[in-house]
Structures are given as C-alpha cells and as structure tokens.
Design an enzyme around this catalytic site. Structure first.
Site, short mmCIF file in Angstrom:
data_model
loop_
_atom_site.label_atom_id
_atom_site.label_comp_id
_atom_site.label_asym_id
_atom_site.label_seq_id
_atom_site.Cartn_x
_atom_site.Cartn_y
_atom_site.Cartn_z
N GLU A 41 45.37 39.57 49.43
CA GLU A 41 44.27 38.82 48.81
C GLU A 41 43.00 39.34 49.48
OE1 GLU A 41 44.48 34.50 49.08
OE2 GLU A 41 42.30 34.43 49.25
N ARG A 45 34.04 38.62 50.45
CA ARG A 45 33.10 38.21 51.50
C ARG A 45 32.35 39.39 52.04
NH1 ARG A 45 37.05 34.51 55.06
NH2 ARG A 45 38.00 33.62 53.21
N THR A 68 38.12 34.39 47.68
CA THR A 68 36.74 33.94 47.81
C THR A 68 35.94 34.26 46.53
OG1 THR A 68 36.97 34.64 50.13
CG2 THR A 68 34.88 33.65 49.51
N LYS A 128 45.34 26.42 45.63
CA LYS A 128 45.23 26.76 47.05
C LYS A 128 44.88 25.47 47.78
CE LYS A 128 42.37 29.58 50.14
NZ LYS A 128 41.64 30.83 50.26
#
Ligand code: 3PG
Length: 211
Positions: A41, A45, A68, A128
C-alpha cells in the site's frame, strides 16, 4: 468482497509504504516478493508515490494499492499508475464514489459505529480501522462486529508484531496493515535485506496465527 480484497485477506498483511524516492520502489518490491508478501500500500504522502506505484505495478507480481488517498484526483492518479485498491484514513463520499466509478475497491477509514454505517451506506463491506492502536484496538473491533456482522476490518496504525495475534484472532479482521514491515528509514538507507527479514518474520507470524 472483491477478488482484490480476497487476495489481501489471503495474505492477511498489508505493508504500508512511505517512499521518499521512486527509485527505491524496485528494490522494495524485490524485498516484498522475496520476503513472501507480494502486497504493498503505497501512501500518497510523498511526491514519489505515483511513480512508485507505477514501478511496483509494472513488475506484475505484486498486488499494489494506494494509501492516504484523500482527494478525488488522487483516485484517478493512483488508478492510472496501476493501483488495484485504494485506502483512505477516513471516509469521504467523493473519494469512495470516484473509486467505485473507476471500479477499484476502496477501504475508507472507519472506527465508530456512525462511520461504519456511513461506509455501509456507500455500499462497502470492508473498512480500514484507523488508527487502530488509539481507537480501541481489537476490543473496539470486536464490539463493532456485534451489530455489523458482515463488515470486515483492516486494523492499521500503531500496530506491530506483538499485536498481530489479537487482531488476526478476530474472524471479522480481513488483514492487518502497518509500516513496521517496511520502515521508511530502512528503505531510504537501502537496507533491503533488513526489510526482507522483517517482511519474512511478519509472514511467518501471520502464518502461525492462521486459524
Ligand atoms: C497508515 O497510513 O495506514 C498508517 O500511517 C500506518 O500506521 P503505522 O505507521 O503506525 O503502521
């Protein structure tokens, strides 16, 4: 669940990757595959995320997702780069709906009953659970699983090897995510043997904990 989420659930672990340089993606992919965990994953960022997803996806032997993902345009960039699933820290309707339009499974963050209901209302059955460590951990997930029988959780955030057993013991936990297997500083330093060892240790632990 989709085939992609089924594959994540088979591996039971989701390495959360923060790459400072896209050139580190190739060696990292090698460490993941040879460590026995062909999953990543890659978080949006850093500026390197999109290129890193492309490098990893182009290998063809890894299930690559984007993490993210907080903006709709990131959905499009991630999918164009080859991401096959998307993960968000929270639940944002526009992000989820864009992912659905693109036909890509999305795991939005949800840690309260209201957030889980919001995900269900968007047609999702897997979320999540983030940040797992501070949001009540395995006890909170077990409590949420009582009213939300069909929901699967991917606890992530503040999770380490010592927590794996309590999370993976829950039937509603599809997989556990975290960066402990792929520490950003080790990747940046080129310590891919060290990363491979951490990945292999995590895989061995998850295999031992298989029901
Ligand atoms: C995430 O984006 O899922 C988390 O930052 C991962 O959390 P961790 O670094 O505590 O594993």
């Amino acid at each position: 669940m989709s085939d992609v989420l089924d594959t994540l659930a088979e591996h039971r672990l989701v390495p959360v990757v923060v790459l400072d340089e896209a050139r580190d993606a190739g060696p990292l992919g090698e460490a993941l595959v040879t460590g026995g965990l062909p999953v990543a994953e890659v978080t949006f960022r850093t500026a390197a995320a999109e290129d890193a997803i492309r490098v990893l996806a182009d290998r063809g032997d890894l299930l690559v997702g984007a993490g993210t993902v907080v903006r709709v345009e990131q959905v499009d960039r991630a999918v164009a780069a080859g991401a096959r699933y998307l993960v968000s820290p929270g639940t944002d309707r526009a992000v989820v709906e864009r992912a659905q339009e693109r036909g890509v499974p999305v795991l939005p963050g949800a840690v309260t009953a209201t957030e889980v209901q919001a995900a269900l209302a968007l047609g999702l059955d897997t979320v999540k659970f983030f940040p797992a460590g501070t949001a009540g951990g395995s006890r909170a997930i077990a409590a949420l699983a009582a009213p939300f029988g069909g929901v699967r959780f991917v606890p992530t955030g503040g999770v380490g090897p010592a927590d794996l057993d309590e999370y993976l013991a829950l039937p509603c936990v599809a997989a556990v995510g975290g960066s402990w297997m792929v520490p950003r500083d080790r990747v940046r330093a080129g310590d891919l043997d060290g990363v491979r060892a951490l990945v292999a240790d995590a895989v061995a632990l998850a295999t031992r904990l298989r029901p």
